[in-house]
Design a protein around this motif. Structure first.
Motif, PDB file in Angstrom:
ATOM      1  N   TRP A 244      44.033  46.975  46.585  1.00 58.53           N
ATOM      2  CA  TRP A 244      44.037  46.709  48.016  1.00 58.53           C
ATOM      3  C   TRP A 244      42.701  46.187  48.575  1.00 58.53           C
ATOM      4  CZ3 TRP A 244      48.605  45.978  50.049  1.00 58.53           C
ATOM      5  CH2 TRP A 244      49.710  46.620  49.478  1.00 58.53           C
ATOM      6  N   GLY A 245      42.207  46.707  49.694  1.00 58.24           N
ATOM      7  CA  GLY A 245      41.112  46.023  50.383  1.00 58.24           C
ATOM      8  C   GLY A 245      39.966  46.885  50.850  1.00 58.24           C
ATOM      9  N   SER A 246      39.770  48.038  50.230  1.00 58.45           N
ATOM     10  CA  SER A 246      38.664  48.889  50.666  1.00 58.45           C
ATOM     11  C   SER A 246      37.324  48.279  50.260  1.00 58.45           C
ATOM     12  CB  SER A 246      38.775  50.288  50.051  1.00 58.45           C
ATOM     13  OG  SER A 246      38.482  50.251  48.657  1.00 58.45           O
ATOM     14  N   ARG A 247      36.289  48.673  50.968  1.00 63.07           N
ATOM     15  CA  ARG A 247      34.935  48.239  50.631  1.00 63.07           C
ATOM     16  C   ARG A 247      34.583  48.643  49.198  1.00 63.07           C
ATOM     17  NH1 ARG A 247      30.296  47.040  53.591  1.00 63.07           N
ATOM     18  NH2 ARG A 247      28.325  47.546  52.533  1.00 63.07           N
TER      19      ARG A 247
ATOM     20  N   ASP B 267      46.306  45.263  41.953  1.00 63.26           N
ATOM     21  CA  ASP B 267      45.925  46.379  41.092  1.00 63.26           C
ATOM     22  C   ASP B 267      45.067  45.902  39.923  1.00 63.26           C
ATOM     23  OD1 ASP B 267      48.577  45.202  40.393  1.00 63.26           O
ATOM     24  OD2 ASP B 267      48.365  46.463  38.618  1.00 63.26           O
ATOM     25  N   MET B 268      43.982  46.667  39.700  1.00 62.35           N
ATOM     26  CA  MET B 268      43.048  46.303  38.643  1.00 62.35           C
ATOM     27  C   MET B 268      42.745  47.485  37.731  1.00 62.35           C
ATOM     28  SD  MET B 268      41.398  44.025  37.155  1.00 62.35           S
ATOM     29  CE  MET B 268      40.193  44.016  35.851  1.00 62.35           C
ATOM     30  N   TRP B 269      42.555  48.680  38.300  1.00 55.95           N
ATOM     31  CA  TRP B 269      42.347  49.871  37.473  1.00 55.95           C
ATOM     32  C   TRP B 269      43.038  51.060  38.115  1.00 55.95           C
ATOM     33  CZ3 TRP B 269      38.027  47.558  39.913  1.00 55.95           C
ATOM     34  CH2 TRP B 269      37.419  48.320  40.923  1.00 55.95           C
ATOM     35  N   GLU B 270      43.151  52.138  37.369  1.00 53.11           N
ATOM     36  CA  GLU B 270      43.881  53.322  37.801  1.00 53.11           C
ATOM     37  C   GLU B 270      43.161  54.024  38.953  1.00 53.11           C
ATOM     38  OE1 GLU B 270      46.841  54.369  36.746  1.00 53.11           O
ATOM     39  OE2 GLU B 270      46.995  52.651  35.406  1.00 53.11           O
ATOM     40  N   GLY B 271      43.944  54.788  39.718  1.00 51.87           N
ATOM     41  CA  GLY B 271      43.374  55.594  40.790  1.00 51.87           C
ATOM     42  C   GLY B 271      43.385  54.890  42.136  1.00 51.87           C
TER      43      GLY B 271
END
Length: 322
Positions: free
Chosen positions: A116-119, A107-111
């Motif tokens: 995870w690993g999305s493009r 986790d890095m930012w909200e939303g």
């Protein structure tokens, strides 16, 4: 501690190159056997002059690999901001001598797009990381963790495209299951972006990469291996042999809990400490040397809260064979 002024690296920083460097898998990259991790001690809450002192000492003694991630701190992103400040203040003339890695996956930012690993997440995260670190590219970009819900093809193709865009030179993955590692290895090789390195926890207390076949696979397929938490968050030092110090990680109950230090473990640590003494080493030196002498291991990632601690840890490259 006053480090103001222009930094000039030690002219003899590569004097111990034969002992210090090791080839990373079947690549052109030589990594220092001891790499400097920014997970702790380089965040916005930490004294900048201490960070300068540690990185100066590291580079002056041949440690060329600085390892970061998007959310190292605290707060998130601040370790990379420290790296960016260090680049501006000290290391810009030495950029081509440094091997800088960062990661995205936790986790890095909200939303829904900050984890995870999305493009979308991987590409946005790296763009942010480059800005924070004042870099045009990183030498190594990792998928920081396996995402069971995003198709592996999406994660891996994003990483391939990151290399094609010139934002990273090499690719790595951290703590993926063995079957996913095999898939990634094949996918990336077929697209001329071979997997450089695999990061996982390996130490005398946690030998999972050996037991589950990951380390053997990396060794047999030309993939480097780097161990994080090589001292098991400080357990594999003399820190806890006579109780829990008030200023220790275990006392703070953050990453290391009180219940980790069982009577059985304490007895094992004391036995290993005695063995280290017989070798003329500290427990930490022996623990690091043990990892480096395992087949397939390229480097260990050490943290440091002082130059003295880093100096002690670097002795492991000259340790006796087991």
């Amino acid at each position: 501690m006053d480090l103001k002024g222009i930094y000039t690296a030690d002219a003899n920083r590569y004097g111990d190159a034969e002992a210090l460097y090791k080839r990373c898998g079947k690549s052109g990259v030589l990594l220092p056997k001891v790499s400097l991790g920014f997970w702790h001690n380089f965040g916005g809450v930490d004294p900048y002059e201490r960070s300068r002192a540690i990185t100066h000492y590291a580079f002056d003694h041949g440690i060329t690999h600085f390892d970061l991630a998007n959310n190292y701190g605290p707060p998130y992103g601040s370790a990379e901001e420290t790296m960016g400040r260090l680049m501006k203040d000290d290391f810009l003339p030495y950029r081509d001598e440094l091997f800088i890695s960062t990661k995205a996956g936790y986790d890095m930012w909200e939303g829904p797009y900050g984890n995870w690993g999305s493009r979308k997440y991987l590409m946005a995260s790296l763009d942010q990381s480059l800005k924070r670190m004042n870099l045009d590219y990183v030498d190594l970009f990792y998928s920081h963790r396996y995402d069971p819900n995003t198709p592996l093809e999406e994660t891996l193709q994003a990483m391939v495209d990151i290399v094609k865009q010139g934002k990273a030179l090499y690719l790595g993955i951290s703590r993926w299951p063995l079957e996913a590692l095999k898939f990634a290895d094949k996918y990336l090789k077929e697209r001329d972006c071979p997997l450089l390195i695999f990061q996982d926890r390996l130490n005398m207390l946690d030998r999972a990469p050996q037991e589950n076949g990951t380390l053997d696979y990396c060794h047999e397929n030309g993939i480097g291996f780097i161990s994080f938490s090589p001292l098991a968050q400080g357990l594999l030092t003399d820190r806890y042999l006579n109780g829990i110090p008030a200023d220790s990680r275990m006392a703070k109950e953050h990453f290391l809990k009180h219940n980790a230090l069982t009577p059985e473990l304490l007895e094992q640590l004391k036995q290993w400490n005695a063995e280290a003494g017989e070798r003329g080493e500290t427990l930490a030196e022996m623990a690091l040397a043990w990892i480096l002498q395992q087949k397939g291991v390229t480097s260990v990632l050490v943290g440091a809260s002082s130059t003295a601690q880093l100096e002690k840890n670097m002795k492991c490259v000259h340790a006796k064979a087991f």
